[in-house]
Design a protein around this motif. Sequence first.
Motif: not given
Lengths: 246, 246
Positions: B39, B47-49, B41, B141, B3
Motif C-alpha cells: 500500500f 491511497r494506492y494498492r 499514499f 498517511g 505502507t
Amino acid sequence: MPTFFVERRNIEGDTALLSGTEAGHMLRSLRLSPGDSFFAFDEAGNRYRMRILEATSRSLRAEILESSPPEPPPAIEITLLVGLPKADKLDFILEKATELGCSRVIPFRSSRTIPRLGPQEARRKRMRWERVALAAAKQCGSGRVPEIPGLLSYPEAVAAGARSEGRVVLYEGVGRFGLKATLSGMGSPKSVSLLVGPEGGFSEDEVREAEAMGFVRAGLGQRILRVDTAALAALCMVTYHFEAEA
Amino acid sequence: MPTFFVERRNIEGDTALLSGTEAGHMLRSLRLSPGDSFFAFDEAGNRYRMRILEATSRSLRAEILESSPPEPPPAIEITLLVGLPKADKLDFILEKATELGCSRVIPFRSSRTIPRLGPQEARRKRMRWERVALAAAKQCGSGRVPEIPGLLSYPEAVAAGARSEGRVVLYEGVGRFGLKATLSGMGSPKSVSLLVGPEGGFSEDEVREAEAMGFVRAGLGQRILRVDTAALAALCMVTYHFEAEA
C-alpha cells in the motif's frame, strides 16, 4: 484512577493500614488526605474501595467502603498473535495486553518480520517478555498474566491460534473496516484469536495460509496503523464487542 | 501492513516509481520483490494498492492495482481530554490518538495531576506535542493532525469537552463496565468527548464538576488501567462503537 496495593494481613474488619512506599506515594506524590477515597487490591486479587480516615507522614488508616472478590476470568479468551516488531514494541504490546486481560500473546516470525533473533536471544527475550507481563499484571492488580509460549514460526503461530473458536486475521485493505461485521458474524465464541502482521505486513500467501486454518480476513479501515497500534486497537475492539453491557 | 510514501510527480498513468530511502526500505529491509503488493499514499492523501513490476538495487517500478481518494473526515469527531501523565506518556497517547483518527487531544492539570509545568515549559511541551502528532499523521498517511490547544486547567478542559454532543467521563468503579451502555444511550452523535483522569485519578468533586457539564460517568470494568491504556482503550472502543459496518 488511583489504585494501590494493600497486604491482607494489614486489613482488619473494615479498616486497613497502608504504609511504606505505597502510603508515601499516596500522601506525598498524590497529596491524598483524610476523606479522599481510592481503590486498592490485595495479593489474592480482592478489590476494595476505601476512604482515608487518618494519615501520618508515612502511613494511613482507611475505611473499607466496598469490597469485591478477585476478578473473574475474562468473558472471552483472547489470543493475540503478533509479528515480532522492532525494538521494544513487544514489551509495550505485552504491557497493554496484560492490562486489557488478554489470555495469550504469541509473537511470531514470518517472511517480512524484520528482527532476526537467534535461538539464544529468543530465549532471553522470552524471559524478558514474561517479566514485563508479570510486572504489568501486578501493576494493574489482576494477578492474571497472559501465557507467552515464546517466539514461534508463522505456521506454529497460526496452528496455535486455530485452537480458538473465532479467528481473525487483520489485513490492511484500502477503505474497508470489516472487523465489526466479522465479529458480529461470530455469535458468542468463548475464545478468539487475533492475527496481526509484522511491520512488513503479511504476504498474500501468508494470509491465505491463515484463511486455510479458518481465519477470517478483516480490516481496520482507512487507518494505516503501526503494528503495536493495530494489535492494541484490535484487542480493545474485540474486548468491547464481546463485553456484556453493565 | 507495509505502507509507503510515493510522490505524486512519480506517478504516471497506472505506474509509479519509488526510489530513495522508501525503496531501499522496501527492497532491502523488507525484502519485497517483483510480484509483491503493498500500500502507498501520496502527499495529498490519495491511497494506492500497488504491485512491484521491476526493481533495481535502489528503485522500483510498481503497477497501481487500485486507488482511492484521501481519507474522508472521521465519521465521528472525538475529543480526548486527558490528565497530564508523567514522563513522555502523552507523546505516546498523541501518536496513537493521531493514528486512530482522534480530532482533538486536550491535556489538562487537575488536583491529582503529578507533573507540574511552568508556563514556559508548558509552551515548550505543546510544541513538542504538535511535532509528535504531525510525525504520526505523516507516518500513518492520513495528513490529519489532531488539534492540540495546549495544557488547560481542569475547568477549561471540561468546558472545551462540553462542546461535544456525547460526553463521557471515565471513572474507575469496582466491577462496572458501563461504557457500552453509555455509548448505546447516545444515539448517533456527531462528536464525543472522552474525559480520562490523570495517574492520581479524579476527585469526587471533579467527577461531579464534569457531570454538571453533561458528562456521563462510565467505567472500563474490572480493569485497572494506566492513564495511557485507559485513554487509548476508550478511544478505540468509542471509534469501534460508532464505526459503520463495512
